[in-house]
Design a protein around this motif. Structure first.
Motif, mmCIF file in Angstrom:
data_model
loop_
_atom_site.group_PDB
_atom_site.id
_atom_site.type_symbol
_atom_site.label_atom_id
_atom_site.label_comp_id
_atom_site.label_asym_id
_atom_site.label_seq_id
_atom_site.Cartn_x
_atom_site.Cartn_y
_atom_site.Cartn_z
ATOM 1 N N GLU A 54 7.456 0.943 13.283
ATOM 2 C CA GLU A 54 6.119 1.477 13.567
ATOM 3 C C GLU A 54 5.510 2.090 12.311
ATOM 4 O O GLU A 54 6.200 2.782 11.560
ATOM 5 N N ASN A 55 4.219 1.847 12.099
ATOM 6 C CA ASN A 55 3.427 2.488 11.057
ATOM 7 C C ASN A 55 4.032 2.337 9.653
ATOM 8 O O ASN A 55 4.055 3.272 8.862
ATOM 9 N N LEU A 56 4.495 1.150 9.331
ATOM 10 C CA LEU A 56 5.119 0.886 8.032
ATOM 11 C C LEU A 56 4.056 0.798 6.940
ATOM 12 O O LEU A 56 3.109 0.016 7.037
ATOM 13 N N MET A 57 4.205 1.618 5.923
ATOM 14 C CA MET A 57 3.297 1.605 4.773
ATOM 15 C C MET A 57 4.007 2.204 3.567
ATOM 16 O O MET A 57 5.100 2.770 3.694
ATOM 17 N N ILE A 58 3.384 2.093 2.410
ATOM 18 C CA ILE A 58 3.921 2.655 1.174
ATOM 19 C C ILE A 58 2.844 3.516 0.543
ATOM 20 O O ILE A 58 1.686 3.107 0.447
ATOM 21 N N LEU A 59 3.229 4.722 0.119
ATOM 22 C CA LEU A 59 2.302 5.623 -0.574
ATOM 23 C C LEU A 59 2.684 5.677 -2.045
ATOM 24 O O LEU A 59 3.856 5.871 -2.384
ATOM 25 N N ALA A 60 1.706 5.503 -2.921
ATOM 26 C CA ALA A 60 1.972 5.511 -4.360
ATOM 27 C C ALA A 60 0.736 5.977 -5.120
ATOM 28 O O ALA A 60 -0.387 5.873 -4.627
ATOM 29 N N GLU A 61 0.954 6.464 -6.320
ATOM 30 C CA GLU A 61 -0.166 6.906 -7.161
ATOM 31 C C GLU A 61 -0.791 5.756 -7.936
ATOM 32 O O GLU A 61 -1.933 5.845 -8.344
ATOM 33 N N GLY A 62 -0.050 4.675 -8.160
ATOM 34 C CA GLY A 62 -0.603 3.542 -8.890
ATOM 35 C C GLY A 62 0.388 2.407 -9.013
ATOM 36 O O GLY A 62 1.568 2.533 -8.671
ATOM 37 N N GLU A 63 -0.107 1.267 -9.502
ATOM 38 C CA GLU A 63 0.744 0.100 -9.725
ATOM 39 C C GLU A 63 1.794 0.424 -10.770
ATOM 40 O O GLU A 63 1.520 1.099 -11.771
ATOM 41 N N GLY A 64 3.011 -0.023 -10.545
ATOM 42 C CA GLY A 64 4.116 0.258 -11.456
ATOM 43 C C GLY A 64 4.784 1.595 -11.198
ATOM 44 O O GLY A 64 5.831 1.896 -11.765
ATOM 45 N N GLU A 65 4.182 2.411 -10.338
ATOM 46 C CA GLU A 65 4.743 3.722 -9.997
ATOM 47 C C GLU A 65 5.717 3.592 -8.829
ATOM 48 O O GLU A 65 5.751 2.584 -8.140
ATOM 49 N N GLU A 66 6.474 4.659 -8.609
ATOM 50 C CA GLU A 66 7.361 4.706 -7.456
ATOM 51 C C GLU A 66 6.524 4.808 -6.184
ATOM 52 O O GLU A 66 5.502 5.487 -6.148
ATOM 53 N N GLY A 67 6.955 4.114 -5.133
ATOM 54 C CA GLY A 67 6.248 4.141 -3.861
ATOM 55 C C GLY A 67 7.126 4.698 -2.759
ATOM 56 O O GLY A 67 8.265 4.277 -2.589
#
Length: 157
Positions: A54-67
């Motif tokens: 449920e509610n699968l997503m990734i939070l990150a500050e930018g491309e190439g950053e840790e998510g």
């Protein structure tokens, strides 16, 4: 007395016609609130009968950053299950053990993607699988911390 009988009959017929007409609406238009859906920004993945992410997503500050991986794995089955997340093209497989009738919060488990292949606002091609259910391909949304409550979550991640 003869006048009230036809009037009552007319009202009864009109009432029956209205009831049938209104009941027909649910036949032609299924009740959408009975259909499972993702009510948030993440996606919903039905892996097997009784096992859902449920509610699968990734939070990150930018491309190439840790998510930071957010969501929950819910096991409504009677058997313990191992769900495997494969996030991204080159991402490794992450196994998540879920006991029967339990759920696991991915955010609380501290799951993350070391270096994201896509920027926030895009989707990361991924898959979710179990040993008994096979794999389900899913585009996982990548979000940044500009919208509450994700700003607080990303700061904690």
């Amino acid at each position: 007395m003869a006048r009230t009988a036809p009037r009552a009959r007319t009202v009864a017929v009109a009432s029956a016609a209205a009831t049938l007409t209104l009941a027909g609406c649910s036949v032609a238009n299924p009740i959408t609130t009975a259909v499972p859906y993702a009510p948030s920004d993440g996606v919903r993945v039905e892996v097997t009968d009784g096992v859902v992410v449920e509610n699968l997503m990734i939070l990150a500050e930018g491309e190439g950053e840790e998510g930071l991986v957010i969501g929950s794995v819910v096991n409504r089955s009677r058997e313990d299950v191992e769900v495997t997340l494969s996030l991204g093209e080159g991402g490794g497989e992450v196994p998540v053990e879920v006991a029967a009738g339990e759920s696991v919060s991915l955010g609380e488990a501290g799951l993350s993607v070391a270096s994201l292949e896509v920027p926030p606002g895009a989707v990361l091609p991924s898959s979710v699988s179990t040993d008994v259910g096979g794999a389900v391909e899913v585009p996982v949304p990548v979000l940044d911390g500009t919208v509450p409550p994700y700003d607080d979550v990303l700061d904690q991640g």
